[in-house]
Design a protein around this motif. Structure first.
Motif, mmCIF file in Angstrom:
data_model
loop_
_atom_site.group_PDB
_atom_site.id
_atom_site.type_symbol
_atom_site.label_atom_id
_atom_site.label_comp_id
_atom_site.label_asym_id
_atom_site.label_seq_id
_atom_site.Cartn_x
_atom_site.Cartn_y
_atom_site.Cartn_z
ATOM 1 N N THR A 121 0.833 -1.211 0.000
ATOM 2 C CA THR A 121 0.000 0.000 0.000
ATOM 3 C C THR A 121 0.862 1.253 0.000
ATOM 4 O O THR A 121 0.580 2.212 -0.730
ATOM 5 N N GLY A 174 0.668 -1.193 7.629
ATOM 6 C CA GLY A 174 0.134 -2.549 7.747
ATOM 7 C C GLY A 174 -0.412 -2.805 9.140
ATOM 8 O O GLY A 174 -1.190 -2.021 9.672
ATOM 9 N N LEU A 175 0.043 -3.880 9.741
ATOM 10 C CA LEU A 175 -0.402 -4.215 11.092
ATOM 11 C C LEU A 175 0.429 -3.521 12.157
ATOM 12 O O LEU A 175 0.266 -3.773 13.344
ATOM 13 N N ALA A 182 -6.181 -0.278 15.828
ATOM 14 C CA ALA A 182 -6.144 0.272 14.472
ATOM 15 C C ALA A 182 -6.508 1.750 14.536
ATOM 16 O O ALA A 182 -7.111 2.218 15.505
ATOM 17 N N GLY A 203 -4.605 1.293 4.286
ATOM 18 C CA GLY A 203 -4.178 -0.095 4.381
ATOM 19 C C GLY A 203 -4.644 -0.743 5.674
ATOM 20 O O GLY A 203 -5.541 -0.247 6.362
ATOM 21 N N ASP A 204 -4.002 -1.846 6.033
ATOM 22 C CA ASP A 204 -4.450 -2.641 7.183
ATOM 23 C C ASP A 204 -4.380 -1.899 8.508
ATOM 24 O O ASP A 204 -5.002 -2.315 9.485
ATOM 25 N N THR A 213 -9.032 1.673 10.326
ATOM 26 C CA THR A 213 -10.316 1.009 10.543
ATOM 27 C C THR A 213 -11.452 1.989 10.300
ATOM 28 O O THR A 213 -11.324 3.192 10.561
ATOM 29 N N LYS A 232 -14.663 -2.010 6.799
ATOM 30 C CA LYS A 232 -13.268 -2.169 6.404
ATOM 31 C C LYS A 232 -12.953 -3.606 5.990
ATOM 32 O O LYS A 232 -13.318 -4.556 6.683
ATOM 33 N N LYS A 246 -9.583 -5.868 5.105
ATOM 34 C CA LYS A 246 -8.124 -5.862 5.154
ATOM 35 C C LYS A 246 -7.566 -6.645 3.968
ATOM 36 O O LYS A 246 -7.105 -7.777 4.087
ATOM 37 N N SER A 286 -7.823 -3.173 -1.278
ATOM 38 C CA SER A 286 -8.502 -2.094 -0.552
ATOM 39 C C SER A 286 -7.511 -0.982 -0.231
ATOM 40 O O SER A 286 -7.831 0.206 -0.334
ATOM 41 N N GLY A 287 -6.298 -1.367 0.158
ATOM 42 C CA GLY A 287 -5.254 -0.381 0.420
ATOM 43 C C GLY A 287 -4.907 0.417 -0.814
ATOM 44 O O GLY A 287 -4.679 1.635 -0.752
#
Length: 353
Positions: A14, A117-118, A268, A288-289, A292, A296, A298, A302-303
Protein backbone atom coordinates in the motif's frame (compact mmCIF):
# COMPACT_ATOMS: atom_id res chain seq x y z
CA UNK A 1 16.51 17.15 7.36
CA UNK A 2 14.79 15.27 4.54
CA UNK A 3 12.09 17.40 2.92
CA UNK A 4 9.37 16.01 0.68
CA UNK A 5 5.69 16.42 -0.20
CA UNK A 6 4.45 13.25 1.48
CA UNK A 7 6.05 11.18 4.22
CA UNK A 8 4.87 7.57 3.99
CA UNK A 9 5.34 5.44 7.09
CA UNK A 10 5.44 1.85 5.91
CA UNK A 11 6.94 0.52 2.67
CA UNK A 12 4.57 -2.40 2.14
CA UNK A 13 2.43 -2.77 -1.02
CA UNK A 14 0.00 0.00 0.00
CA UNK A 15 2.80 2.43 0.84
CA UNK A 16 4.61 1.66 -2.41
CA UNK A 17 1.48 2.11 -4.54
CA UNK A 18 0.91 5.47 -2.84
CA UNK A 19 4.14 6.65 -4.48
CA UNK A 20 2.65 5.89 -7.89
CA UNK A 21 -0.65 7.65 -7.23
CA UNK A 22 1.16 10.65 -5.74
CA UNK A 23 3.57 10.70 -8.68
CA UNK A 24 0.68 11.07 -11.11
CA UNK A 25 -0.12 14.26 -9.19
CA UNK A 26 3.52 15.42 -9.38
CA UNK A 27 4.00 14.88 -5.64
CA UNK A 28 7.27 13.55 -4.23
CA UNK A 29 7.29 10.84 -1.56
CA UNK A 30 9.72 9.55 1.04
CA UNK A 31 9.10 6.23 2.79
CA UNK A 32 10.16 5.16 6.29
CA UNK A 33 10.19 1.50 7.30
CA UNK A 34 11.69 -0.41 10.21
CA UNK A 35 12.51 -3.31 7.90
CA UNK A 36 15.74 -3.31 5.92
CA UNK A 37 14.01 -3.67 2.55
CA UNK A 38 10.80 -2.44 0.92
CA UNK A 39 7.79 -4.73 0.72
CA UNK A 40 6.63 -5.10 4.33
CA UNK A 41 5.34 -8.54 5.27
CA UNK A 42 5.31 -9.56 1.61
CA UNK A 43 9.10 -9.35 1.55
CA UNK A 44 9.96 -10.18 5.15
CA UNK A 45 7.53 -12.96 6.06
CA UNK A 46 6.16 -14.68 2.96
CA UNK A 47 7.93 -13.56 -0.27
CA UNK A 48 7.29 -16.95 -1.88
CA UNK A 49 3.64 -17.17 -0.87
CA UNK A 50 1.15 -16.95 -3.75
CA UNK A 51 -1.49 -14.20 -3.61
CA UNK A 52 -4.76 -14.73 -5.47
CA UNK A 53 -6.77 -11.51 -5.08
CA UNK A 54 -4.67 -8.97 -7.02
CA UNK A 55 -6.66 -7.77 -10.06
CA UNK A 56 -5.36 -9.11 -13.41
CA UNK A 57 -3.10 -11.64 -11.63
CA UNK A 58 -4.76 -15.05 -11.17
CA UNK A 59 -1.73 -15.84 -9.00
CA UNK A 60 1.34 -13.84 -8.06
CA UNK A 61 4.06 -14.43 -5.49
CA UNK A 62 4.21 -11.80 -2.75
CA UNK A 63 7.84 -11.03 -3.55
CA UNK A 64 7.07 -10.65 -7.25
CA UNK A 65 4.25 -8.24 -6.44
CA UNK A 66 6.73 -6.09 -4.50
CA UNK A 67 9.23 -6.24 -7.38
CA UNK A 68 6.52 -5.10 -9.80
CA UNK A 69 5.49 -2.24 -7.53
CA UNK A 70 9.11 -1.11 -7.20
CA UNK A 71 9.39 -1.11 -11.00
CA UNK A 72 6.12 0.81 -11.31
CA UNK A 73 7.24 3.62 -8.97
CA UNK A 74 10.81 3.85 -10.24
CA UNK A 75 10.08 6.84 -12.55
CA UNK A 76 8.88 8.83 -9.53
CA UNK A 77 12.22 8.48 -7.69
CA UNK A 78 10.97 7.97 -4.12
CA UNK A 79 13.33 8.31 -1.17
CA UNK A 80 13.73 5.60 1.45
CA UNK A 81 14.76 5.54 5.10
CA UNK A 82 14.98 1.81 5.81
CA UNK A 83 15.91 -0.05 8.96
CA UNK A 84 14.58 2.82 11.09
CA UNK A 85 11.31 3.11 13.00
CA UNK A 86 9.18 6.27 12.94
CA UNK A 87 9.38 7.41 16.55
CA UNK A 88 7.89 10.89 16.96
CA UNK A 89 5.46 13.16 15.11
CA UNK A 90 5.76 16.90 15.73
CA UNK A 91 3.35 19.41 14.23
CA UNK A 92 4.85 22.71 13.09
CA UNK A 93 3.31 26.19 13.23
CA UNK A 94 2.47 26.11 9.52
CA UNK A 95 0.56 22.82 9.91
CA UNK A 96 3.32 20.64 8.46
CA UNK A 97 4.95 17.75 10.35
CA UNK A 98 8.39 16.51 11.30
CA UNK A 99 8.74 12.74 11.69
CA UNK A 100 11.86 11.60 13.54
CA UNK A 101 13.07 7.99 13.58
CA UNK A 102 14.61 6.01 16.41
CA UNK A 103 18.01 6.77 14.87
CA UNK A 104 17.40 10.50 14.79
CA UNK A 105 16.71 10.93 11.07
CA UNK A 106 14.29 13.83 10.61
CA UNK A 107 11.74 14.14 7.81
CA UNK A 108 9.63 17.22 7.03
CA UNK A 109 6.44 17.33 4.92
CA UNK A 110 2.98 18.93 4.85
CA UNK A 111 1.34 15.48 4.66
CA UNK A 112 2.03 12.28 6.58
CA UNK A 113 0.56 8.94 5.45
CA UNK A 114 0.61 5.99 7.82
CA UNK A 115 0.63 2.82 5.73
CA UNK A 116 2.23 0.57 8.32
CA UNK A 117 0.13 -2.55 7.75
CA UNK A 118 -0.40 -4.21 11.09
CA UNK A 119 2.28 -2.06 12.67
CA UNK A 120 5.09 -3.87 14.42
CA UNK A 121 4.24 -7.50 14.97
CA UNK A 122 5.38 -10.77 16.43
CA UNK A 123 4.04 -14.30 15.93
CA UNK A 124 1.58 -15.78 18.38
CA UNK A 125 3.42 -18.70 19.95
CA UNK A 126 1.73 -21.86 21.22
CA UNK A 127 2.01 -22.74 24.89
CA UNK A 128 4.38 -25.68 24.49
CA UNK A 129 7.12 -26.34 27.09
CA UNK A 130 10.66 -25.54 25.88
CA UNK A 131 9.52 -24.43 22.42
CA UNK A 132 11.96 -21.52 22.53
CA UNK A 133 14.86 -23.99 22.71
CA UNK A 134 14.03 -25.22 19.23
CA UNK A 135 13.39 -21.86 17.55
CA UNK A 136 15.44 -21.74 14.32
CA UNK A 137 16.37 -25.37 15.05
CA UNK A 138 13.25 -26.85 13.52
CA UNK A 139 10.58 -24.53 14.92
CA UNK A 140 9.70 -21.74 12.47
CA UNK A 141 6.93 -19.18 12.91
CA UNK A 142 6.85 -18.10 9.27
CA UNK A 143 7.79 -19.40 5.84
CA UNK A 144 10.28 -17.18 4.04
CA UNK A 145 11.64 -19.67 1.52
CA UNK A 146 9.71 -22.89 0.79
CA UNK A 147 12.89 -24.51 -0.54
CA UNK A 148 14.04 -24.74 3.07
CA UNK A 149 11.49 -27.55 3.42
CA UNK A 150 12.33 -29.39 0.21
CA UNK A 151 12.14 -33.17 0.82
CA UNK A 152 11.72 -32.60 4.59
CA UNK A 153 8.99 -33.69 6.99
CA UNK A 154 6.84 -30.75 8.10
CA UNK A 155 4.12 -30.37 10.74
CA UNK A 156 1.93 -27.25 10.46
CA UNK A 157 -0.48 -26.10 13.19
CA UNK A 158 -3.34 -23.69 12.60
CA UNK A 159 -6.80 -23.42 11.12
CA UNK A 160 -6.69 -20.18 9.15
CA UNK A 161 -5.76 -19.21 5.60
CA UNK A 162 -2.03 -19.13 6.26
CA UNK A 163 -1.90 -22.67 7.66
CA UNK A 164 -4.10 -24.02 4.88
CA UNK A 165 -2.24 -22.21 2.10
CA UNK A 166 1.17 -23.38 3.25
CA UNK A 167 0.02 -26.95 3.83
CA UNK A 168 -1.32 -27.01 0.26
CA UNK A 169 1.77 -25.36 -1.18
CA UNK A 170 4.28 -27.51 0.70
CA UNK A 171 2.45 -30.71 -0.25
CA UNK A 172 4.42 -30.54 -3.51
CA UNK A 173 7.67 -29.50 -1.82
CA UNK A 174 8.10 -31.44 1.42
CA UNK A 175 8.37 -35.22 1.66
CA UNK A 176 5.58 -35.25 4.24
CA UNK A 177 3.13 -32.58 5.42
CA UNK A 178 0.95 -32.88 8.51
CA UNK A 179 -1.72 -30.27 9.28
CA UNK A 180 -2.97 -30.06 12.87
CA UNK A 181 -6.03 -28.06 13.96
CA UNK A 182 -7.83 -28.06 17.27
CA UNK A 183 -11.24 -27.99 15.59
CA UNK A 184 -12.82 -29.96 12.79
CA UNK A 185 -13.89 -26.75 11.02
CA UNK A 186 -11.30 -24.46 9.44
CA UNK A 187 -11.47 -20.66 9.34
CA UNK A 188 -9.91 -20.28 5.89
CA UNK A 189 -11.35 -19.79 2.43
CA UNK A 190 -13.79 -22.56 1.46
CA UNK A 191 -11.79 -23.39 -1.67
CA UNK A 192 -8.62 -23.87 0.41
CA UNK A 193 -10.45 -26.05 2.95
CA UNK A 194 -11.82 -28.28 0.19
CA UNK A 195 -8.41 -28.51 -1.49
CA UNK A 196 -6.68 -29.46 1.78
CA UNK A 197 -9.26 -32.18 2.47
CA UNK A 198 -8.88 -33.50 -1.08
CA UNK A 199 -5.09 -33.65 -0.67
CA UNK A 200 -5.65 -35.51 2.60
CA UNK A 201 -7.76 -38.10 0.77
CA UNK A 202 -4.95 -38.48 -1.78
CA UNK A 203 -2.43 -39.01 1.02
CA UNK A 204 -0.47 -35.83 0.25
CA UNK A 205 -1.41 -34.20 3.58
CA UNK A 206 -1.81 -35.95 6.94
CA UNK A 207 -4.78 -34.19 8.53
CA UNK A 208 -5.18 -34.13 12.32
CA UNK A 209 -8.35 -32.35 13.49
CA UNK A 210 -9.71 -31.86 16.99
CA UNK A 211 -6.09 -32.11 18.06
CA UNK A 212 -3.14 -29.96 19.10
CA UNK A 213 0.64 -30.25 19.22
CA UNK A 214 1.39 -30.43 22.94
CA UNK A 215 5.00 -31.60 23.07
CA UNK A 216 8.14 -31.24 20.99
CA UNK A 217 11.16 -33.49 21.22
CA UNK A 218 14.77 -33.45 20.09
CA UNK A 219 18.32 -33.08 21.31
CA UNK A 220 19.84 -30.03 19.63
CA UNK A 221 17.45 -29.96 16.67
CA UNK A 222 13.77 -30.82 16.50
CA UNK A 223 13.09 -34.52 15.96
CA UNK A 224 9.40 -35.08 16.67
CA UNK A 225 6.14 -33.65 18.00
CA UNK A 226 3.39 -35.21 20.08
CA UNK A 227 -0.17 -34.60 18.92
CA UNK A 228 -2.89 -34.95 21.54
CA UNK A 229 -6.59 -35.18 20.72
CA UNK A 230 -9.46 -33.32 22.37
CA UNK A 231 -11.01 -36.70 22.98
CA UNK A 232 -8.92 -37.89 25.89
CA UNK A 233 -9.79 -41.50 25.12
CA UNK A 234 -7.84 -41.34 21.86
CA UNK A 235 -4.15 -42.10 22.16
CA UNK A 236 -1.64 -39.36 21.40
CA UNK A 237 0.27 -39.55 18.12
CA UNK A 238 4.06 -39.31 17.98
CA UNK A 239 5.10 -37.77 14.66
CA UNK A 240 8.71 -37.57 13.53
CA UNK A 241 9.40 -34.30 11.76
CA UNK A 242 12.16 -31.97 10.65
CA UNK A 243 10.10 -28.80 11.05
CA UNK A 244 7.21 -27.59 13.18
CA UNK A 245 5.47 -24.46 11.87
CA UNK A 246 2.79 -23.04 14.21
CA UNK A 247 0.76 -20.48 12.25
CA UNK A 248 -1.56 -18.80 14.73
CA UNK A 249 -1.33 -15.31 13.28
CA UNK A 250 0.50 -12.20 14.40
CA UNK A 251 0.11 -9.99 17.46
CA UNK A 252 0.02 -6.49 15.96
CA UNK A 253 1.34 -3.51 17.87
CA UNK A 254 1.19 0.10 16.73
CA UNK A 255 4.40 0.88 18.60
CA UNK A 256 5.30 4.58 18.97
CA UNK A 257 2.53 5.55 16.52
CA UNK A 258 0.06 4.70 19.26
CA UNK A 259 1.37 7.66 21.28
CA UNK A 260 0.85 10.31 18.58
CA UNK A 261 -2.62 11.39 19.69
CA UNK A 262 -4.41 9.43 16.99
CA UNK A 263 -7.88 8.03 17.61
CA UNK A 264 -7.36 4.29 18.09
CA UNK A 265 -9.94 1.52 17.98
CA UNK A 266 -8.94 -2.12 18.56
CA UNK A 267 -5.30 -1.44 17.77
CA UNK A 268 -6.14 0.27 14.47
CA UNK A 269 -6.34 3.95 13.49
CA UNK A 270 -9.81 5.39 12.93
CA UNK A 271 -10.18 7.35 9.69
CA UNK A 272 -12.86 9.21 7.78
CA UNK A 273 -13.67 6.70 5.05
CA UNK A 274 -16.59 8.79 3.78
CA UNK A 275 -14.12 11.27 2.33
CA UNK A 276 -10.35 10.96 2.40
CA UNK A 277 -9.04 8.42 5.00
CA UNK A 278 -7.75 11.28 7.12
CA UNK A 279 -7.23 10.70 10.84
CA UNK A 280 -8.29 13.03 13.64
CA UNK A 281 -5.00 14.90 13.04
CA UNK A 282 -5.28 17.29 10.05
CA UNK A 283 -2.85 16.33 7.30
CA UNK A 284 -2.24 12.85 8.73
CA UNK A 285 -3.82 9.97 6.80
CA UNK A 286 -3.92 6.22 7.47
CA UNK A 287 -4.42 3.67 4.70
CA UNK A 288 -4.18 -0.10 4.38
CA UNK A 289 -4.45 -2.64 7.18
CA UNK A 290 -3.46 -0.09 9.84
CA UNK A 291 -6.75 1.82 9.58
CA UNK A 292 -10.32 1.01 10.54
CA UNK A 293 -13.78 2.23 9.56
CA UNK A 294 -17.24 0.67 9.12
CA UNK A 295 -17.08 -2.06 6.48
CA UNK A 296 -13.27 -2.17 6.40
CA UNK A 297 -11.75 -5.05 4.41
CA UNK A 298 -8.12 -5.86 5.15
CA UNK A 299 -7.12 -6.59 1.56
CA UNK A 300 -4.18 -5.28 -0.46
CA UNK A 301 -6.56 -4.09 -3.17
CA UNK A 302 -8.50 -2.09 -0.55
CA UNK A 303 -5.25 -0.38 0.42
CA UNK A 304 -4.60 0.47 -3.23
CA UNK A 305 -8.04 2.11 -3.50
CA UNK A 306 -7.52 4.06 -0.29
CA UNK A 307 -4.14 5.29 -1.57
CA UNK A 308 -5.68 6.63 -4.79
CA UNK A 309 -8.46 8.50 -2.98
CA UNK A 310 -6.16 9.81 -0.26
CA UNK A 311 -3.68 11.30 -2.73
CA UNK A 312 -6.37 13.49 -4.31
CA UNK A 313 -7.02 15.15 -0.95
CA UNK A 314 -3.32 15.29 -0.05
CA UNK A 315 -2.79 17.30 -3.24
CA UNK A 316 -5.27 19.91 -2.01
CA UNK A 317 -3.38 20.27 1.28
CA UNK A 318 -0.02 20.59 -0.44
CA UNK A 319 -1.32 22.88 -3.22
CA UNK A 320 -4.26 24.81 -1.72
CA UNK A 321 -4.24 27.40 -4.53
CA UNK A 322 -4.18 24.91 -7.38
CA UNK A 323 -6.93 22.82 -8.90
CA UNK A 324 -5.97 19.43 -10.24
CA UNK A 325 -8.05 17.85 -12.97
CA UNK A 326 -7.68 14.08 -12.91
CA UNK A 327 -6.76 12.53 -16.25
CA UNK A 328 -6.88 8.85 -17.01
CA UNK A 329 -3.47 7.29 -17.57
CA UNK A 330 -4.92 5.81 -20.76
CA UNK A 331 -5.22 9.38 -22.03
CA UNK A 332 -2.40 11.30 -20.36
CA UNK A 333 0.10 8.48 -19.96
CA UNK A 334 2.61 8.46 -17.09
CA UNK A 335 5.22 11.21 -16.86
CA UNK A 336 8.04 10.26 -14.49
CA UNK A 337 10.20 12.68 -12.54
CA UNK A 338 13.21 11.11 -14.25
CA UNK A 339 12.07 12.43 -17.63
CA UNK A 340 10.56 9.14 -18.78
CA UNK A 341 7.20 9.13 -20.51
CA UNK A 342 4.83 6.23 -20.97
CA UNK A 343 1.82 6.71 -23.20
CA UNK A 344 -0.27 4.86 -25.72
CA UNK A 345 0.82 5.03 -29.33
CA UNK A 346 -1.23 7.48 -31.36
CA UNK A 347 -2.81 5.99 -34.43
CA UNK A 348 -2.35 7.95 -37.61
CA UNK A 349 -5.52 8.18 -39.64
CA UNK A 350 -4.99 8.98 -43.28
CA UNK A 351 -7.75 10.39 -45.42
CA UNK A 352 -8.74 8.46 -48.51
CA UNK A 353 -9.18 10.60 -51.59
Amino acid sequence: MIKTDIIIIGAGPTGLFTVFEAGLLKLKCHLIDALAQPGGQCSEIYPKKPIYDIPAYPEILAGTLVDNLMEQIKPFEPGFTLGERAETLDKQEDGSYIVTTNKGTRHHAPVVVIAGGLGSFEPRKPMIPNIELFESKGVEYMVKDPEQFRDKKVVISGGGDSALDWAIFLADVASEVSLVHRRNEFRGALDSVEKARELAKLGKIRLFTKAEVKEIHGKEDLHAVVIKYNDEEKESTYVETDFFIPLFGLSPKLGPIGDWGLEIEKNAIKVNNAKDYQTNLPGVFAIGDVNTYPGKLKLILSGFHEAAVMCQFAYQIINPDKRFVMKYTTVGGVQGFDGSKKEAKKEVVQSID
